[in-house]
Design a protein around this motif. Structure first.
Motif, PDB file in Angstrom:
ATOM      1  N   ILE A  31       0.554  -1.610   0.049  1.00  0.00           N
ATOM      2  CA  ILE A  31      -0.241  -0.235  -0.004  1.00  0.00           C
ATOM      3  C   ILE A  31       0.940   0.868  -0.348  1.00  0.00           C
ATOM      4  O   ILE A  31       1.759   1.561   0.451  1.00  0.00           O
ATOM      5  CB  ILE A  31      -0.792   0.470   1.000  1.00  0.00           C
ATOM      6  CG1 ILE A  31      -1.991  -1.240   1.184  1.00  0.00           C
ATOM      7  CG2 ILE A  31      -1.720   1.433   1.984  1.00  0.00           C
ATOM      8  CD1 ILE A  31      -2.735  -1.548   1.822  1.00  0.00           C
ATOM      9  N   GLN A  33       1.415   4.960   0.721  1.00  0.00           N
ATOM     10  CA  GLN A  33       1.099   6.042   1.771  1.00  0.00           C
ATOM     11  C   GLN A  33       1.149   7.294   1.079  1.00  0.00           C
ATOM     12  O   GLN A  33       2.657   7.330   0.824  1.00  0.00           O
ATOM     13  CB  GLN A  33       1.411   6.308   2.944  1.00  0.00           C
ATOM     14  CG  GLN A  33       0.925   4.578   3.942  1.00  0.00           C
ATOM     15  CD  GLN A  33      -0.311   4.360   4.555  1.00  0.00           C
ATOM     16  OE1 GLN A  33      -1.114   5.511   4.377  1.00  0.00           O
ATOM     17  NE2 GLN A  33      -1.050   2.951   4.488  1.00  0.00           N
ATOM     18  N   SER A  46      -3.731   7.571   0.615  1.00  0.00           N
ATOM     19  CA  SER A  46      -3.192   6.000   0.332  1.00  0.00           C
ATOM     20  C   SER A  46      -4.200   5.016  -0.570  1.00  0.00           C
ATOM     21  O   SER A  46      -4.759   5.455  -0.813  1.00  0.00           O
ATOM     22  CB  SER A  46      -3.407   4.652   1.643  1.00  0.00           C
ATOM     23  OG  SER A  46      -4.741   4.558   2.087  1.00  0.00           O
TER      24      SER A  46
END
Length: 273
Positions: A31, A33, A46
């Motif tokens: 993921i 950010q 995100s």
């Protein structure tokens, strides 16, 4: 008929960090950010990169400026790196072989995230349907050292629960009631809650009617005699019933009794990360 389609919204975003989440079945999801940006009147902080392979293909690293758009006009996605960071941080990929459908069945170093995901599934509507107990509840129990195995909650007392921040007598009693209700669930629901690979609804009852030793001794070929269970799923079922930790958990289950709760037809462990 002619329809005017507006061009997809796009913007630039700066990647602040890359996190990798670990799902219940061991799936690793990187993921990105971001420094929050507005994209089509939505603030995006995100973005999932899908898989380790896709992350490696995009080669997204902290400090990069990336092109951000909406897939299907709803889901934020990173299209490409527009301006690479200088210097670029090394791309460190987690060990994907460490996590799988049978890893982190107990709380061990590096297992907290997957273990919590297992507990959240166990207490969900698809598992043992523990009303009022969600991911935050399980995290509190784990962080307090009260739960280190998937079924440790069965031995907890009201006094132990009340040592948790924000848990008074009423909430402790509510949790204990949910735990006791889970004890009355039928055996198949326990199998599902502990992560058994999904079995087609139409053959589930027949396939799981055998005593536990018989299920443990069943071969891949025997599993495949049931409609909808192929080579891959049969191998997963054999691995599940042969796992030493799973075997101990199954042996500790309440004695089989007539179904006291309906088995959710939508329960599909493989469909949840």
């Amino acid at each position: 008929a002619i329809a005017w389609k507006y061009p997809a919204a796009q913007t630039l975003a700066v990647v602040e960090a890359i996190d990798v989440s670990i799902g219940r079945t061991g799936r690793l999801t990187p993921i990105a950010q971001l420094d929050p940006v507005l994209l089509d009147d939505r603030e995006v902080g995100s973005v999932s990169l899908g898989s380790l392979a896709h992350w490696q293909e995009l080669d997204v690293r902290p400090g990069d400026q990336v092109s951000l758009s909406l897939a299907g006009a709803t889901i934020p996605q990173i299209e490409r790196v527009v301006i690479p960071a200088t210097p670029r941080q090394a791309l460190t990929l987690p060990d994907a072989e460490r996590y799988d459908a049978l890893s982190c069945l107990t709380l061990m170093p590096g297992c907290r995230e997957q273990f919590l995901a297992r507990l959240a599934w166990l207490g969900s509507e698809d598992g043992l349907d523990m009303s009022g107990i969600g991911p935050a509840s399980w995290a509190a129990l784990v962080d307090a050292g009260l739960v280190e195995g998937l079924l440790d909650w069965r031995l907890l007392s009201a006094e132990q629960l009340q040592t948790l921040p924000g848990v008074g007598e009423a909430r402790a009693r509510q949790w204990l009631d949910a735990f006791r209700a889970a004890e009355r669930m039928d055996r198949t629901r326990w199998f599902i809650a502990l992560g058994m690979p999904p079995i087609p609804d139409q053959v589930r009852r027949a396939a799981l009617a055998a005593p536990l030793p018989a299920l443990r001794d069943r071969s891949e070929r025997s599993w495949q005699t049931y409609a909808g269970i192929g080579a891959t799923r049969s191998a997963q079922l054999v691995a599940f019933f042969h796992d030493p930790t799973i075997a101990k958990l199954l042996e500790s289950l309440p004695s089989p009794s007539p179904a006291s709760a309906s088995i959710p037809s939508s329960a599909s462990p493989a469909s949840r990360p």
